[in-house]
Design an enzyme around this catalytic site. Structure first.
Site, PDB file in Angstrom:
ATOM      1  N   HIS A  53      -5.645  42.178  21.696  1.00  0.00           N
ATOM      2  CA  HIS A  53      -4.797  43.169  22.363  1.00  0.00           C
ATOM      3  C   HIS A  53      -5.326  43.432  23.754  1.00  0.00           C
ATOM      4  O   HIS A  53      -6.520  43.358  24.014  1.00  0.00           O
ATOM      5  CB  HIS A  53      -4.742  44.479  21.555  1.00  0.00           C
ATOM      6  CG  HIS A  53      -6.092  45.056  21.251  1.00  0.00           C
ATOM      7  ND1 HIS A  53      -6.869  44.603  20.202  1.00  0.00           N
ATOM      8  CD2 HIS A  53      -6.808  46.032  21.854  1.00  0.00           C
ATOM      9  CE1 HIS A  53      -8.000  45.285  20.171  1.00  0.00           C
ATOM     10  NE2 HIS A  53      -8.002  46.150  21.171  1.00  0.00           N
ATOM     11  N   ASN A 110     -11.371  44.132  25.293  1.00  0.00           N
ATOM     12  CA  ASN A 110     -12.730  44.144  24.753  1.00  0.00           C
ATOM     13  C   ASN A 110     -12.840  42.965  23.806  1.00  0.00           C
ATOM     14  O   ASN A 110     -12.078  42.863  22.836  1.00  0.00           O
ATOM     15  CB  ASN A 110     -13.003  45.450  23.997  1.00  0.00           C
ATOM     16  CG  ASN A 110     -12.955  46.654  24.917  1.00  0.00           C
ATOM     17  OD1 ASN A 110     -13.483  46.618  26.033  1.00  0.00           O
ATOM     18  ND2 ASN A 110     -12.309  47.727  24.474  1.00  0.00           N
ATOM     19  N   HIS A 133      -5.263  46.339  26.687  1.00  0.00           N
ATOM     20  CA  HIS A 133      -4.984  47.732  27.014  1.00  0.00           C
ATOM     21  C   HIS A 133      -4.347  47.775  28.404  1.00  0.00           C
ATOM     22  O   HIS A 133      -4.888  47.195  29.348  1.00  0.00           O
ATOM     23  CB  HIS A 133      -6.280  48.542  27.081  1.00  0.00           C
ATOM     24  CG  HIS A 133      -7.072  48.588  25.807  1.00  0.00           C
ATOM     25  ND1 HIS A 133      -7.093  49.699  24.984  1.00  0.00           N
ATOM     26  CD2 HIS A 133      -7.883  47.676  25.220  1.00  0.00           C
ATOM     27  CE1 HIS A 133      -7.901  49.462  23.943  1.00  0.00           C
ATOM     28  NE2 HIS A 133      -8.393  48.246  24.071  1.00  0.00           N
ATOM     29  N   CYS A 157      -5.288  43.466   8.487  1.00  0.00           N
ATOM     30  CA  CYS A 157      -5.371  43.736   9.930  1.00  0.00           C
ATOM     31  C   CYS A 157      -4.401  44.868  10.276  1.00  0.00           C
ATOM     32  O   CYS A 157      -3.208  44.785   9.964  1.00  0.00           O
ATOM     33  CB  CYS A 157      -5.008  42.471  10.702  1.00  0.00           C
ATOM     34  SG  CYS A 157      -4.701  42.757  12.457  1.00  0.00           S
ATOM     35  N   CYS A 192      -1.419  43.763  12.422  1.00  0.00           N
ATOM     36  CA  CYS A 192      -0.445  43.007  11.626  1.00  0.00           C
ATOM     37  C   CYS A 192       0.368  43.960  10.741  1.00  0.00           C
ATOM     38  O   CYS A 192       1.573  43.778  10.561  1.00  0.00           O
ATOM     39  CB  CYS A 192      -1.132  41.932  10.786  1.00  0.00           C
ATOM     40  SG  CYS A 192      -1.659  40.475  11.729  1.00  0.00           S
TER      41      CYS A 192
HETATM   42  P1  AMP Z   1     -10.459  48.102  20.996  1.00  0.00           P
HETATM   43  O1  AMP Z   1     -11.504  49.152  20.805  1.00  0.00           O
HETATM   44  O2  AMP Z   1     -10.462  47.452  22.346  1.00  0.00           O
HETATM   45  O3  AMP Z   1     -10.470  47.097  19.854  1.00  0.00           O
HETATM   46  O4  AMP Z   1      -9.075  48.865  20.954  1.00  0.00           O
HETATM   47  C1  AMP Z   1      -8.451  49.248  19.767  1.00  0.00           C
HETATM   48  C2  AMP Z   1      -7.503  50.353  20.140  1.00  0.00           C
HETATM   49  O5  AMP Z   1      -6.573  50.486  19.085  1.00  0.00           O
HETATM   50  C3  AMP Z   1      -8.171  51.715  20.343  1.00  0.00           C
HETATM   51  O6  AMP Z   1      -7.909  52.173  21.673  1.00  0.00           O
HETATM   52  C4  AMP Z   1      -7.499  52.591  19.275  1.00  0.00           C
HETATM   53  O7  AMP Z   1      -7.252  53.904  19.731  1.00  0.00           O
HETATM   54  C5  AMP Z   1      -6.211  51.843  19.003  1.00  0.00           C
HETATM   55  N1  AMP Z   1      -5.631  52.042  17.681  1.00  0.00           N
HETATM   56  C6  AMP Z   1      -6.268  51.960  16.487  1.00  0.00           C
HETATM   57  N2  AMP Z   1      -5.392  52.173  15.484  1.00  0.00           N
HETATM   58  C7  AMP Z   1      -4.175  52.374  16.071  1.00  0.00           C
HETATM   59  C8  AMP Z   1      -2.867  52.650  15.577  1.00  0.00           C
HETATM   60  N3  AMP Z   1      -2.617  52.761  14.263  1.00  0.00           N
HETATM   61  N4  AMP Z   1      -1.857  52.823  16.474  1.00  0.00           N
HETATM   62  C9  AMP Z   1      -2.108  52.732  17.799  1.00  0.00           C
HETATM   63  N5  AMP Z   1      -3.316  52.461  18.327  1.00  0.00           N
HETATM   64  C10 AMP Z   1      -4.329  52.288  17.481  1.00  0.00           C
HETATM   65 ZN    ZN Z   2      -3.507  40.907  13.000  1.00  0.00          ZN
END
Ligand code: AMP
Ligand code: ZN
Length: 114
Positions: free
Chosen positions: A99, A86, A101, A4, A7
């Site tokens: 998570h 989401n 946003h 993950c 994680c």
């Molecule tokens: P979701 O599409 O709601 O699952 O959001 C996942 C979010 O994680 C997206 O907005 C990505 O830009 C963000 N994301 C993915 N990898 C990373 C990372 N390594 N550091 C910071 N944000 C990330």
């Molecule tokens: Zn995790």
């Protein structure tokens, strides 16, 4: 969870720009910001989506929501932000570690989703 990415961020295996941390919660800047302020707030416990919240893990979710006003104050966006989750691939979830946003700035001011 071994594979993950959030994680991995929590274990320091992938870098992140930390915004806030306590015993239960971590917040960091989204790597691909969709607004002038775009922060992700996560429980340190791996919960794969909002659909997996239970009586056993909901205290970690409560801690996330207790942290959000502190984070907003720290960022100077108090009373001026959206919280988005989401839940599920079909609605765009791409990382399967719960998570929220936090979005603020002109891009998210004009339009209501609901
Ligand atoms: P979701 O599409 O709601 O699952 O959001 C996942 C979010 O994680 C997206 O907005 C990505 O830009 C963000 N994301 C993915 N990898 C990373 C990372 N390594 N550091 C910071 N944000 C990330
Ligand atoms: Zn995790």
């Amino acid at each position: 969870m071994d594979d993950c990415i959030f994680c991995k961020i929590l274990r320091g295996e992938i870098p992140s720009k930390k915004v806030y941390e306590d015993e239960t919660v971590y917040a960091f800047y989204d790597i691909n910001p969709a607004a002038p302020v775009h922060v992700l707030v996560i429980p340190k416990e791996h919960i794969s989506s909002a659909d997996q919240i239970t009586a056993e893990n909901s205290s970690a979710v409560a801690a996330v929501f207790e942290a959000i006003p502190k984070i907003a104050k720290q960022l100077g966006i108090q009373n001026n932000y959206r919280i988005i989750n989401n839940c599920g691939e079909k609605v765009g979830q791409s990382v399967f570690h719960l998570h929220f946003h936090i979005l603020s700035g002109s891009e998210v001011m004009g339009e209501r989703l609901i």
